[in-house]
Scaffold this motif. Structure first.
Motif, short mmCIF file in Angstrom:
data_model
loop_
_atom_site.label_atom_id
_atom_site.label_comp_id
_atom_site.label_asym_id
_atom_site.label_seq_id
_atom_site.Cartn_x
_atom_site.Cartn_y
_atom_site.Cartn_z
N ILE A 20 0.79 -1.14 0.09
CA ILE A 20 0.01 -0.12 0.08
C ILE A 20 0.82 1.22 0.11
N ALA A 21 0.70 2.08 -0.90
CA ALA A 21 1.32 3.51 -0.86
C ALA A 21 0.29 4.66 -0.25
N LEU A 22 0.65 5.05 0.93
CA LEU A 22 -0.06 6.39 1.45
C LEU A 22 0.38 7.41 1.04
N ALA A 23 -0.78 8.34 1.12
CA ALA A 23 -0.81 9.61 0.50
C ALA A 23 -0.79 10.61 1.78
N ARG A 24 -1.80 10.53 2.39
CA ARG A 24 -1.81 11.43 3.55
C ARG A 24 -2.55 10.78 4.65
N GLY A 25 -2.77 11.66 5.95
CA GLY A 25 -3.52 10.97 6.80
C GLY A 25 -4.15 12.25 7.95
N GLU A 26 -4.98 11.87 8.60
CA GLU A 26 -5.58 12.66 9.78
C GLU A 26 -6.16 11.92 10.73
N GLY A 27 -5.67 12.30 11.86
CA GLY A 27 -6.24 11.49 13.24
C GLY A 27 -5.66 10.22 12.95
N SER A 28 -6.74 9.19 13.11
CA SER A 28 -6.29 7.79 13.12
C SER A 28 -6.59 7.44 11.60
N ARG A 29 -6.78 8.17 10.72
CA ARG A 29 -7.24 7.56 9.52
C ARG A 29 -6.14 7.99 8.51
N VAL A 30 -5.84 6.96 7.39
CA VAL A 30 -5.00 7.36 6.22
C VAL A 30 -6.02 7.16 4.81
N TRP A 31 -5.11 7.79 3.82
CA TRP A 31 -5.74 7.53 2.55
C TRP A 31 -4.47 7.18 1.60
N ASP A 32 -4.68 5.86 0.96
CA ASP A 32 -3.71 5.59 -0.08
C ASP A 32 -3.69 6.57 -1.28
N VAL A 33 -2.59 6.21 -2.21
CA VAL A 33 -2.52 7.14 -3.55
C VAL A 33 -3.82 7.13 -4.43
N GLU A 34 -4.67 5.98 -4.06
CA GLU A 34 -5.79 5.97 -5.01
C GLU A 34 -7.25 6.34 -4.38
N GLY A 35 -6.78 7.03 -3.05
CA GLY A 35 -7.90 7.78 -2.46
C GLY A 35 -8.74 6.98 -1.32
N ARG A 36 -8.46 5.51 -1.35
CA ARG A 36 -9.04 4.63 -0.52
C ARG A 36 -8.73 4.94 1.10
N GLU A 37 -9.63 4.79 1.90
CA GLU A 37 -9.51 5.11 3.51
C GLU A 37 -9.37 4.08 4.14
N TYR A 38 -8.41 4.17 5.28
CA TYR A 38 -8.18 3.11 6.05
C TYR A 38 -8.14 3.70 7.76
N LEU A 39 -8.64 2.70 8.53
CA LEU A 39 -8.44 3.18 10.18
C LEU A 39 -6.95 2.47 10.35
N ASP A 40 -5.88 3.42 10.76
CA ASP A 40 -4.56 2.91 10.88
C ASP A 40 -4.27 2.36 12.50
N PHE A 41 -4.45 0.97 12.40
CA PHE A 41 -4.12 0.42 13.72
C PHE A 41 -2.52 -0.22 13.80
N ILE A 42 -1.93 0.39 13.18
CA ILE A 42 -0.28 0.42 13.14
C ILE A 42 0.29 1.46 13.64
N ALA A 43 -0.09 2.63 13.34
CA ALA A 43 0.59 4.08 13.72
C ALA A 43 2.13 3.85 13.57
N GLY A 44 2.51 3.43 12.26
CA GLY A 44 3.79 3.73 12.04
C GLY A 44 4.79 2.83 12.87
N ILE A 45 4.29 1.54 13.15
CA ILE A 45 4.77 0.75 14.16
C ILE A 45 5.12 1.56 15.55
#
Length: 388
Positions: A20-45
């Protein structure tokens, strides 16, 4: 060429190509380069303590980089002094601090500090835990008990003896008056978020006290509120001789710290160790913003909610949940963690296949109850898909 193909073409192959290639984030959410949204339960390790684009972190970094971004260690600056003072206050113990750029560098500093003590005292070997992880530079790798990543790069410069993690009797047998230091994680992170038995760290402290060996607590992942305490060792009522920090301290900016307590904090002489970028003003400003905005009561509340929700899930593949605070391992009965990670991503959640049978769950410390509930609600279907 796609971004993934460009990555593969430009980079050494040690990471493979991330899926997955991430493009941006806000709070606990991130979006990949295709615009798909995820809840981030890794937090950059277990690193993005305040999640993504937290206003306080953005403001602190912007203000500092527009003031002065770098000084080297030839000059001091106020953010590094404020941060060292703040850490000492949170530790509530006499200590001195060295700032580095990463966890492995913090452990290199701890290794050298312990080595200086050992040579002064005529001590000859270290003790560390099987499956422990302390970093990938040669000193830190010497202390890392994962044969698959350690053995290809030996021999190592010091004698390190490995004992089973959590076995106080084995630790007592291994530590003698010739032992320099014992390196331990309060919970083993890369081994699969494996906490020790109750009383293990107290026993380690007693063993080191009785033999004169130093106790080094590697809290690269476990500190800065991740377990519901500022530092995991505080929950055990134990003060180490040396403490190492990184990851969550900078909230996403690179910083590490080696803290020496009491006499050990004064062992390095001028010129014994250093770092051009360590204690960088921008990273220190970020760390101060993290410490100002981590809410331990919130961490305890949402972590209890997350754990209870996951423990209520019943599925033949799911063996159980272990860990502390917002740092959990979902343990599987079969080696299907990669499948679970993929199923979670398809459902809009990022988790980490840490071991073949263990998945790391470590959301930002600002994760909300609603976000926790969304993950818990989706988890049974994720496990079911991984089991197929």
């Amino acid at each position: 060429m796609s971004l993934f193909e460009r990555f593969e073409d430009a980079f050494m192959p040690n990471y493979g190509v991330p899926p997955i290639a991430l493009a941006r984030g806000e709070g606990s959410r991130v979006w990949d380069v295709e615009g798909r949204e995820y809840l981030d339960f890794i937090a950059g390790i277990a690193t993005s303590s305040l999640g993504h684009a937290h206003p306080a972190l953005v403001e602190a970094v912007t203000r500092q980089v527009s003031t002065i971004a770098h000084t080297s260690n030839l000059f001091l600056h106020e953010p590094e002094v404020l941060l060292a003072e703040r850490l000492r206050a949170l530790l509530n113990a006499p200590a001195r601090v060295f700032f580095a750029n990463s966890g492995t560098e913090a452990n290199e500093a701890a290794y050298k500090l312990a080595l200086k003590y050992g040579r002064r005292e005529g001590r000859t070997y270290f003790v560390a835990a099987e499956n422990g992880f302390h970093g990938r530079t040669i000193g830190a790798l010497s202390l890392t008990g994962k044969a698959a990543i350690r053995e290809p790069f030996g021999p190592f410069p010091v004698d390190v003896r490995f004992v089973p993690y959590g076995d106080a009797d084995a630790l007592k047998e291994a530590v003698t008056g010739d032992c320099v230091a014992v390196f331990l994680e309060p919970t083993q992170g890369e081994a699969g978020v494996v906490p020790p038995p109750d009383g293990y760290f107290e026993a380690a402290r007693e063993i080191c006290d009785s033999t004169g060996a130093l106790l080094v607590a590697d809290e690269i992942q476990s500190a800065i509120g991740r377990t519901g305490h500022w530092f995991a060792h505080q929950a055990d009522g134990v003060t180490p001789d040396i403490l190492t920090l990184a990851k969550g301290l900078g909230g996403g900016l690179p910083i590490g710290a080696c803290v020496g307590f009491g006499e050990i904090g004064g062992l390095f002489a001028k010129g014994d160790h250093g770092s051009t970028f360590g204690g960088n003003p921008v990273s220190c400003a970020a760390a101060l913003a993290v410490l100002d905005n981590v809410d331990l009561a919130h961490v305890r509340e949402v972590s209890a909610r997350l754990r209870a929700g996951l423990e209520a899930v019943r599925h033949p593949l799911l063996k159980g949940v272990r860990g502390r605070g917002l740092w959990l391992g979902a343990v599987l009965r079969e080696p299907r963690s990669a499948q679970l990670q993929q199923a979670a991503a398809r459902a809009g959640f990022l988790v980490n296949a840490l071991q073949p049978d263990a998945v790391r769950i470590a959301p930002p410390l600002v994760v909300t109850a609603e976000e926790v509930d969304a993950f818990v609600t989706a988890f049974p279907a994720i496990v079911e898909e991984a089991a197929k």
